[in-house]
Design an enzyme around this catalytic site. Structure first.
Site, PDB file in Angstrom:
ATOM      1  N   LYS A   1     103.435  17.646  54.119  1.00 31.09           N
ATOM      2  CA  LYS A   1     102.584  18.557  53.346  1.00 31.09           C
ATOM      3  C   LYS A   1     101.880  17.819  52.200  1.00 31.09           C
ATOM      4  CE  LYS A   1     106.403  20.741  50.712  1.00 31.09           C
ATOM      5  NZ  LYS A   1     107.078  19.482  50.496  1.00 31.09           N
TER       6      LYS A   1
ATOM      7  N   ARG B   1     108.292  27.686  45.830  1.00 21.43           N
ATOM      8  CA  ARG B   1     109.468  27.257  46.586  1.00 21.43           C
ATOM      9  C   ARG B   1     110.547  28.321  46.633  1.00 21.43           C
ATOM     10  NH1 ARG B   1     108.717  21.299  45.939  1.00 21.43           N
ATOM     11  NH2 ARG B   1     110.255  20.210  47.171  1.00 21.43           N
TER      12      ARG B   1
ATOM     13  N   ARG C   1     110.327   6.729  54.136  1.00 22.50           N
ATOM     14  CA  ARG C   1     109.160   6.874  53.255  1.00 22.50           C
ATOM     15  C   ARG C   1     109.178   5.863  52.098  1.00 22.50           C
ATOM     16  NH1 ARG C   1     107.465  12.700  51.106  1.00 22.50           N
ATOM     17  NH2 ARG C   1     109.446  12.720  50.014  1.00 22.50           N
TER      18      ARG C   1
ATOM     19  N   ARG D   1     111.530   6.726  46.675  1.00 24.51           N
ATOM     20  CA  ARG D   1     111.849   7.730  45.664  1.00 24.51           C
ATOM     21  C   ARG D   1     113.360   7.871  45.574  1.00 24.51           C
ATOM     22  NH1 ARG D   1     108.219  13.002  46.867  1.00 24.51           N
ATOM     23  NH2 ARG D   1     110.255  13.925  46.485  1.00 24.51           N
TER      24      ARG D   1
ATOM     25  N   ARG E   1     118.381  18.312  49.640  1.00 27.78           N
ATOM     26  CA  ARG E   1     117.026  18.869  49.545  1.00 27.78           C
ATOM     27  C   ARG E   1     116.728  19.758  50.747  1.00 27.78           C
ATOM     28  NH1 ARG E   1     113.536  13.844  49.182  1.00 27.78           N
ATOM     29  NH2 ARG E   1     111.783  15.273  48.940  1.00 27.78           N
TER      30      ARG E   1
END
Ligand code: AMP
Length: 228
Positions: free
Chosen positions: A25, A100, A139, A172, A183
């Site tokens: 996203k 969220r 990532r 991250r 998460r």
């Protein structure tokens, strides 16, 4: 030399990207916002900026983000309300990572009405958990320009270095596997109810987010063009 992209016109809508962490996203929200010259509002980026600057918001948010939990609505809502007051938001904007929770969505509905927007257009990025874990653990983000890579699916030409600007690629802190699980749990519990919330309101557009970035990009561009 990279040519600067010229906006294709005004967005004139509020677009929300809904999807689990790693669904793509962020990437798609940035592309869509750039296409229309509209602001890309990532609450995750805003919070990380507060953390980096050590603001009172940042000090509160940091330990929560490190655990992979959601930052309290009170803090996020204030941040968002302030941001959309700015004049650059008057012709629409793209949310990434907000709302969220159902409470955030309800508050947003009210805020949008106050600012004269009709309902938001919600893009739901649908993808399996297995693929998400691969995307998130792989990532890497450029510490200079923010370009996003994946060591499995989209590696840089030189390991650890951004192709665009030579910046060092970083992972991250919340992309470590144990935090990712937390998460995803937070997403399933607190954010996935939003899918039904927006579906019932008739604002939801579902997209298969396991497709390639250009394919997803094209489908989104078409869906947004049809809004006009
Ligand atoms: P993101 O970059 O969108 O994955 O967000 C990173 C982290 O920031 C999340 O795991 C949350 O801790 C926090 N965060 C971002 N957006 C929100 C939001 N709308 N509500 C609560 N917490 C958020």
């Amino acid at each position: 030399m990279a040519l600067e992209q010229r906006p294709v016109g005004k967005l004139d809508h509020v677009v929300i990207f809904l999807g689990a962490p790693g669904s793509g996203k962020g990437t798609q929200a940035k592309v869509l916002a750039a296409k229309f010259g509209a602001p890309h509002l990532s609450t995750g980026d805003m919070l990380r900026e507060h953390v980096a600057k050590g603001t009172p918001f940042g000090l509160k948010a940091k330990p929560i983000m490190e655990r992979g939990e959601l930052v309290p609505d009170s803090l996020v809502l204030r941040m968002v309300a302030e941001r959309i007051e700015r004049p650059d938001c008057s012709h629409g904007f793209v949310f990434d990572g907000f709302p969220r929770t159902v409470a955030q969505a309800q508050y947003l509905g009210e805020l949008l009405r106050q600012h004269g927007f009709s309902h938001p257009f919600v893009i739901h990025m649908v993808i399996s958990h297995m693929m998400l874990i691969r995307r998130l653990t792989g990532r890497r983000t450029c510490s200079v320009g923010g370009e996003i890579y994946n060591i499995f699916d989209r590696p840089p030409k030189m390991e650890g270095i951004c192709d665009n600007d030579g910046g060092v690629l970083i992972q991250r802190p919340d992309d470590r596997e144990e935090v990712i699980r937390q998460r995803l749990l937070a997403y399933d519990k607190q954010t996935s109810p939003l899918v039904n919330y927006y579906r019932r309101l008739g604002f939801l557009y579902e997209i298969d987010a396991s497709k390639s970035v250009p394919e997803v990009e094209q489908e989104i561009a078409q869906a947004v063009a049809n809004l006009k």
